[in-house]
Design an enzyme around this catalytic site. Structure first.
Site, PDB file in Angstrom:
ATOM      1  CE  LYS A   1      -0.238  -0.543   5.026  1.00  0.00           C
ATOM      2  NZ  LYS A   1      -1.005  -1.159   6.111  1.00  0.00           N
TER       3      LYS A   1
ATOM      4  NE  ARG B   1      -6.645  -0.419  11.343  1.00  0.00           N
ATOM      5  CZ  ARG B   1      -5.414  -0.567  10.852  1.00  0.00           C
ATOM      6  NH1 ARG B   1      -4.516   0.395  11.043  1.00  0.00           N
ATOM      7  NH2 ARG B   1      -5.065  -1.651  10.217  1.00  0.00           N
TER       8      ARG B   1
ATOM      9  CE1 TYR C   1      13.221  31.335   7.171  1.00  0.00           C
ATOM     10  CE2 TYR C   1      13.380  28.997   6.667  1.00  0.00           C
ATOM     11  CZ  TYR C   1      13.157  30.301   6.271  1.00  0.00           C
ATOM     12  OH  TYR C   1      12.866  30.564   4.950  1.00  0.00           O
TER      13      TYR C   1
ATOM     14  CG  MET D   1       9.818  23.739   1.615  1.00  0.00           C
ATOM     15  SD  MET D   1       8.888  24.850   0.558  1.00  0.00           S
ATOM     16  CE  MET D   1       7.837  25.672   1.730  1.00  0.00           C
TER      17      MET D   1
HETATM   18  C1  PLP Z   1      -0.232  -2.227   6.682  1.00  0.00           C
HETATM   19  C2  PLP Z   1      -0.817  -3.526   7.058  1.00  0.00           C
HETATM   20  C3  PLP Z   1      -0.010  -4.675   7.139  1.00  0.00           C
HETATM   21  C4  PLP Z   1       1.501  -4.636   7.036  1.00  0.00           C
HETATM   22  O1  PLP Z   1       2.012  -4.197   8.268  1.00  0.00           O
HETATM   23  P1  PLP Z   1       3.570  -4.038   8.585  1.00  0.00           P
HETATM   24  O2  PLP Z   1       3.578  -3.670  10.012  1.00  0.00           O
HETATM   25  O3  PLP Z   1       4.079  -2.958   7.700  1.00  0.00           O
HETATM   26  O4  PLP Z   1       4.222  -5.350   8.319  1.00  0.00           O
HETATM   27  C5  PLP Z   1      -0.642  -5.888   7.355  1.00  0.00           C
HETATM   28  N1  PLP Z   1      -1.984  -5.959   7.517  1.00  0.00           N
HETATM   29  C6  PLP Z   1      -2.780  -4.871   7.481  1.00  0.00           C
HETATM   30  C7  PLP Z   1      -4.240  -5.019   7.694  1.00  0.00           C
HETATM   31  C8  PLP Z   1      -2.218  -3.621   7.265  1.00  0.00           C
HETATM   32  O5  PLP Z   1      -3.013  -2.535   7.242  1.00  0.00           O
END
Ligand code: PLP
Length: 378
Positions: free
Chosen positions: A43, A141, A269, A317
């Site tokens: 992702k 969640r 800054y 920046m």
């Molecule tokens: C992002 C995610 C993972 C991977 O998690 P890592 O900690 O990066 O290995 C696995 N399962 C779900 C549901 C996730 O959202």
């Protein structure tokens, strides 16, 4: 004539991504789970590292099933790897059924109404299409609540029209092995699986990177790692364990200017750092617009040719300043590369100095770097 916008000579910074290290990490996880399927989570553009290069490297290493968060990410991955299984963690949004089907994406069904919607779609098309079922075991969640899971247990026919390759859940505290919540979620997942006997053909999948390192009990039939594949420490809070993963990224910033301080003066800054006479300061062409977090001002340190150089003053920046007083004069000049993340300062350490985690640092890295992908293995 078109000019490429990025080259190591013209760029202020270089991000090197070692694909061989990614595949070595993949193989290490495969060994750890004794050959069970290791299904990468790619992702957010493979955590910012570039899904177009990362996913094919993992595919060559043996990955055939991938998880992403969003449907658009799934469509993008479908163009990159036409033949793989792609699962969409964020679930089935109303109206997205036909796009899922068109691109052969597998939605992770997170609610009973998503199960019903997918079942209706399958029935209407006289085809049992694949969708996973996500059981919430304590994160509040995504995923079926206890009540929803009970209703599903009482009404197995809800899934009759669906092919279910995976039942998944997700751990909230896997990065802290001593947390009792890990055992509680493990137990809850076992309970849920035992109450869904009509889905016994589905593979059970619980562990993310940290979960893989808890114990083999957490491995079930398949695992879903992300961060460990990119070199993130799967047990970050446990200083007894060295990071078993290979480092994947190196981030180098270029020195744009150096100066010898002759009169004491503020740096950057807010003049939050005071340089003394005799100090040497170098300005590096990376800033918070590149995801080099502002919280690293006066905090972290970088490396110039093995020498630790503290970040001084605020991060701008596009720029940051380091104190190079300790660096031999001939090693620090305009164009010299300073390691922002590298062999001596791994991503977990920079993230810690910034008050965050490797996930946020990686996914926040900007688009202005010249990227180099190393892949000598294939
Ligand atoms: C992002 C995610 C993972 C991977 O998690 P890592 O900690 O990066 O290995 C696995 N399962 C779900 C549901 C996730 O959202």
């Amino acid at each position: 004539m078109t000019r490429t916008l990025s080259s190591p000579e013209l760029s202020s910074a270089i991000l090197t991504i070692d694909l061989d290290a990614v595949t070595a990490n993949y193989r290490l996880l495969q060994e750890k789970v004794e050959g069970k399927p290791v299904n990468p989570v790619v992702k957010a553009n493979a955590y910012g590292l570039g899904i177009d290069r990362i996913a094919p490297a993992l595919y060559r290493a043996g990955a055939k099933t991938f998880f992403v968060a969003q449907i658009e990410e799934g469509i993008e991955l479908r163009q990159i790897l036409p033949g793989v299984e792609i699962h969409i963690l964020n679930g089935l949004m109303p109206g997205s059924e036909s796009v899922m089907a068109e691109y052969g994406l597998v939605p992770v069904l997170n609610t009973l109404s998503q199960i019903e919607a997918w079942a209706d779609y399958c029935a209407a098309h006289h085809r049992k299409m694949a969708a996973d079922i996500h059981i919430d075991t304590g994160m509040q969640r995504l995923g079926l609540t206890d009540k929803e899971r009970e209703r599903l247990s009482d009404h197995p026919a809800l899934c009759d029209a669906i092919h279910v390759p995976y039942i998944i859940s997700h751990l909230a505290c896997a990065d802290t092995p001593a947390n009792p919540m890990n055992g509680e979620q493990l137990k809850a997942f076992h309970t849920a699986l035992s109450r869904l006997p009509f889905l016994s053909g589905a593979k059970a999948c619980l562990a993310n990177s940290s979960g893989i390192f808890l114990s083999p009990e957490y491995h079930f039939d398949a695992v879903r790692p992300g961060i460990s594949l990119w070199g993130g420490h799967p047990q970050p809070g446990d200083s007894n364990h060295l990071n078993p993963m290979k480092q994947v990224i190196r981030l180098q910033g270029k020195i744009l200017q150096t100066r010898d301080i002759d009169t004491p003066s503020g740096v950057g800054y807010g003049a939050t750092h005071r340089a003394r006479s005799g100090d040497r300061i170098a300005t590096v062409g990376v800033g918070y617009a590149d995801g080099f977090l502002r919280s690293l001002g006066n905090q972290g340190h970088l490396y110039l040719d093995q020498v630790k150089v503290p970040i001084v003053g605020r991060i701008s920046m596009d720029l940051l300043a380091v104190d190079i007083t300790q660096v031999p004069g001939d090693k620090a000049h305009v164009g010299s590369l300073v390691d922002l993340i590298g062999p001596h300062n791994p991503v977990d350490e920079m993230a810690h100095d910034a008050g965050t985690i490797s996930y946020e640092l990686l996914t926040g890295l900007g688009n202005r770097y010249h990227r180099i992908y190393l892949d000598g293995g294939v």
